[in-house]
Every structure is written in structure tokens, then in C-alpha cells.
Design a protein around this motif. Sequence first.
Motif, PDB file in Angstrom:
ATOM      1  N   ALA A  42       0.827  -1.211   0.000  1.00 41.39           N
ATOM      2  CA  ALA A  42       0.000   0.000   0.000  1.00 41.39           C
ATOM      3  C   ALA A  42       0.859   1.258   0.000  1.00 41.39           C
ATOM      4  O   ALA A  42       0.589   2.217  -0.735  1.00 41.39           O
ATOM      5  N   LEU A  82       0.112   5.041  -1.074  1.00 41.24           N
ATOM      6  CA  LEU A  82      -1.025   5.515  -0.291  1.00 41.24           C
ATOM      7  C   LEU A  82      -0.552   5.998   1.074  1.00 41.24           C
ATOM      8  O   LEU A  82       0.366   5.434   1.665  1.00 41.24           O
ATOM      9  N   ILE A 109      -4.931   6.068   5.025  1.00 39.37           N
ATOM     10  CA  ILE A 109      -5.476   4.706   5.053  1.00 39.37           C
ATOM     11  C   ILE A 109      -6.257   4.484   6.344  1.00 39.37           C
ATOM     12  O   ILE A 109      -5.778   4.801   7.435  1.00 39.37           O
ATOM     13  N   GLU A 145      -7.756   7.551   1.054  1.00 38.74           N
ATOM     14  CA  GLU A 145      -7.195   6.885  -0.125  1.00 38.74           C
ATOM     15  C   GLU A 145      -7.458   5.383  -0.150  1.00 38.74           C
ATOM     16  O   GLU A 145      -7.465   4.771  -1.224  1.00 38.74           O
ATOM     17  N   ALA A 146      -7.647   4.766   1.009  1.00 39.19           N
ATOM     18  CA  ALA A 146      -7.861   3.317   1.032  1.00 39.19           C
ATOM     19  C   ALA A 146      -8.431   2.884   2.376  1.00 39.19           C
ATOM     20  O   ALA A 146      -8.240   3.556   3.394  1.00 39.19           O
ATOM     21  N   THR A 153     -13.556   4.407  -2.205  1.00 42.32           N
ATOM     22  CA  THR A 153     -12.102   4.490  -2.082  1.00 42.32           C
ATOM     23  C   THR A 153     -11.500   3.142  -2.439  1.00 42.32           C
ATOM     24  O   THR A 153     -12.236   2.163  -2.672  1.00 42.32           O
ATOM     25  N   GLN A 154     -10.184   3.059  -2.490  1.00 40.19           N
ATOM     26  CA  GLN A 154      -9.515   1.797  -2.801  1.00 40.19           C
ATOM     27  C   GLN A 154      -9.690   0.818  -1.638  1.00 40.19           C
ATOM     28  O   GLN A 154      -9.363   1.130  -0.500  1.00 40.19           O
ATOM     29  N   LEU A 202      -8.604  -2.637   0.218  1.00 41.70           N
ATOM     30  CA  LEU A 202      -7.474  -3.553   0.353  1.00 41.70           C
ATOM     31  C   LEU A 202      -7.899  -4.701   1.256  1.00 41.70           C
ATOM     32  O   LEU A 202      -8.671  -4.505   2.199  1.00 41.70           O
ATOM     33  N   GLN A 245      -5.881  -8.585  -7.892  1.00 42.77           N
ATOM     34  CA  GLN A 245      -6.920  -7.560  -7.996  1.00 42.77           C
ATOM     35  C   GLN A 245      -8.115  -8.116  -8.754  1.00 42.77           C
ATOM     36  O   GLN A 245      -7.954  -8.777  -9.790  1.00 42.77           O
TER      37      GLN A 245
END
Length: 427
Positions: free
Chosen positions: A134, A140, A143, A273-274, A299-300, A302, A412
Motif C-alpha cells: 500500500a 497511499l 489509510i 485513499e484506502a 475508495t480503494q 485492500l 486484484q
Amino acid sequence: EDESRRASLKIGAVLPLEYGSGVGDKLLLGIQLALDEYNRNAQFRVGLKLENYSGSLSKLDEDIRTLADDQNVKVVVGPVFSGEVSVAAPIANSEHLPLITPTATQVGLAPAGSFVFQANPDFRIRGEIMAEFAVNVLHLKRIAVLSPSESYGKIIAGYFISKLKALGIKPISVAYFESGTTDLSQQIAQIKNDAARFKEPYIDFGRLSKSQISALKSFGLSPTLVDSLVRVKGSLDAYDVFGRDAELHADSLGIPITEKTALTQFDALRSLEAIFIPLTSSRDIGIIGAQLAYYNVRTQLLGTDDWYDMNQLTSNADYIDGVIFCSDTYLDTFSSQFRSISSTLSEISDKEFDRTVAYGYDVTNMLLQLIRSGNLTREELKEALQNYTYHGIHSIIGFSGGNTNKYMNILQFTKGTIIKLAEVKSN
């Protein structure tokens, strides 16, 4: 002498067999596939000595001792679960018998220098790899963590957070939920509030002295950019200027850092961002995705291995497309190697070549490569394992001088399919 040792050499296997579709049965299938493949063209065949402990810890203790007493057995594959490895490990170490578990993931089962090896990365490595990816690859900084409140998900989240901090990143928010819950309103509200209050370090160029401006240019910042920002009295994120050690670099150059928060919750969410979500059940994918979408959190995402469920991902693609997660396995079903092994398996079994069969196949194939290279004693195999990197069909297995595999796949889910972004090693 080498020829006589090769002629009698055996790999041991200690597994809980159900003679059906259990984990032990699938591992054994993979072990047998690798041995059959090797022995087909080998000058000296490698034998298999199998012990079935049927889930009984007392029987497992007895079986490990039986394998250790057979001097022709140079290495053992198994057992399956972390608690079982804890029973087998002291015996393996005292008897100097290399033991490699294909599946156990608990931290601390295989300390460096011991005769016990974990081919499956432990919880610590999983959390740390996602933090490293990340920050170092995705770059990123803002987070949040949304973690199950129980089981290994919380453990992995802890290692993820610790690694973030070691990389100079403080998580914006850490919220917990019970697996299976259908309402995440409180957790999402907490993340929004924490993000709105989160103070981010900025450099206010309108307040810099001439010497501070010169220091920034000497540090390597573009003179044109610096002059432009000074002229309009602009600001930049301190991490964008200095990288992960922003405060340290700013202090050494005498550059003042200004901290500011988002003006509204909307601004805060936009700057997020994540979110790292280490699930413990893939059944939570739909709930998580729908709740985040309902509360307009875009957002991203994970995650970790429990995101690897194609049915759940496909069913909830509208909510979670683009999620990035680590996994100990990636099977490229279009590769010639996969098709060849699957074809061979179909001739002897009605089972598919899945990740569990692949665990058994790869661990055994790795051991056979080391044996072929002349590592014929228990000590030789132990030393060779610690410094060997094997490129398997499901993943890389590499102990890098230690006893726990440090490699994971970064995957992904995007546009209805799962792609491999990278094979990475924990630092």
C-alpha cells in the motif's frame, strides 16, 4: 555411499485422512502427484511413508516419533493445523527431523534455525506485505482500517497497523465489526469522524523565509514549483515533499509544518485513499460492499485471502470492483503447467487441482528438487530449505534464511476477473 542413501530415501507425510475430500486427503493427492512425476524418470525412486493421525493429537505425537525413528525418512510434510504443528515441532527439533507444514499460518510456529518450516506465510507476513504494498507500491498515505473484531482478521490488522507506523504512516481510523453483521453504520460514522479530525502535515509556502525556500530547492524540489507556490501562497502535503520521513526532513531543514484537518466529513471521505479490510469470511464481501456504497464511501479497498472468492466477488462486482488483496495462492488455469497437471490428476481422481492439492504438490516438488541436487541427509535438507527459493504452481516458496515463507501474491478483482499484480516478498 550416496547411491545406497538415494535408493532408500523416503519423504514422510503425517496427515489427518478422511478418505474423502478433507484437507489431508487433498494434500496427499498433491504429494502423490509430485512423487509420481519425479519417480517416472528418476534413477533412484523416492519413497513415501504415510502416517494418518485422524485429527488425534496423541496419535500425531506417536506418528511423528515413528517417522523420526525411521532413518530413511529425511523430511516430513505435515501436519495441517497450527495447534497440531505445536505438538509435532518439539519432537521434530529434538530428533533433527525437518518438518514442513504446507498450511499452518499461526505466528511463531517455525522460529529461525529450527527444523520446522511453514510453507504458508503466517499472519504477520500477510499484514505486513499489504502495508508495504500500500505504501511503497501504491503510494497511499491516508489509510483507514475496518477489521473483524475476532479471530485472525484482527491479528492481521494489528500487524498491518504496526507496519504502517514503521513506514511512517499513521492510520486515519481503526474500526471493528463482528463478522456476519448487516449494519456497519457505526463503524462508517467512526471512520468519517476520524477522517474529519485527522490532522495532516502541510508546508505553507506563503510563510517561508528566503533561507527556507533555498533549503527546499537544495533538497531537490523543483525551483520553478517552489517559486510558483511561494508566489500564490500555496501549500503542499509534507509527505509529497519529503516522503515517509517528512517530519524528520522538515526539522533538519528548519521548514515549519502546518497541520490542518478536513473542513467537512465530505472532504474527509474524499481524501481517504484506502480502507484495509482483512475479512475472516468471504460471506462478508456483499455486506461490506453494499454498506460502503450506501454510505457513499468510495475508495480503494485492500484485503487479504478471504476476499479470494470468485462467486462472491462476481455477485458484488458493482460495489467492490478494483479491490486489491494478498493471497498465498494464484492458480493460472490457462497455463500449460496447470493444464498438464490437471489432466494427469483427472486420470487418477475425480477431484480438481485446487489450492489444497497445489500446496501438497508444490511442497513435495520443492523437496524433490533439493534431493535431486544432492541434499540427502536431514541436516542437509534443513540447511538447503532455509536458503532455497522455489517457484511453484500456486506461489513462490522462499524462506530467505529463515523458516517461514515470506512470499505472497498480490491480486486484484477488476472487470469480472482476478489478475495477478505482483509476487512480493515481505521485508
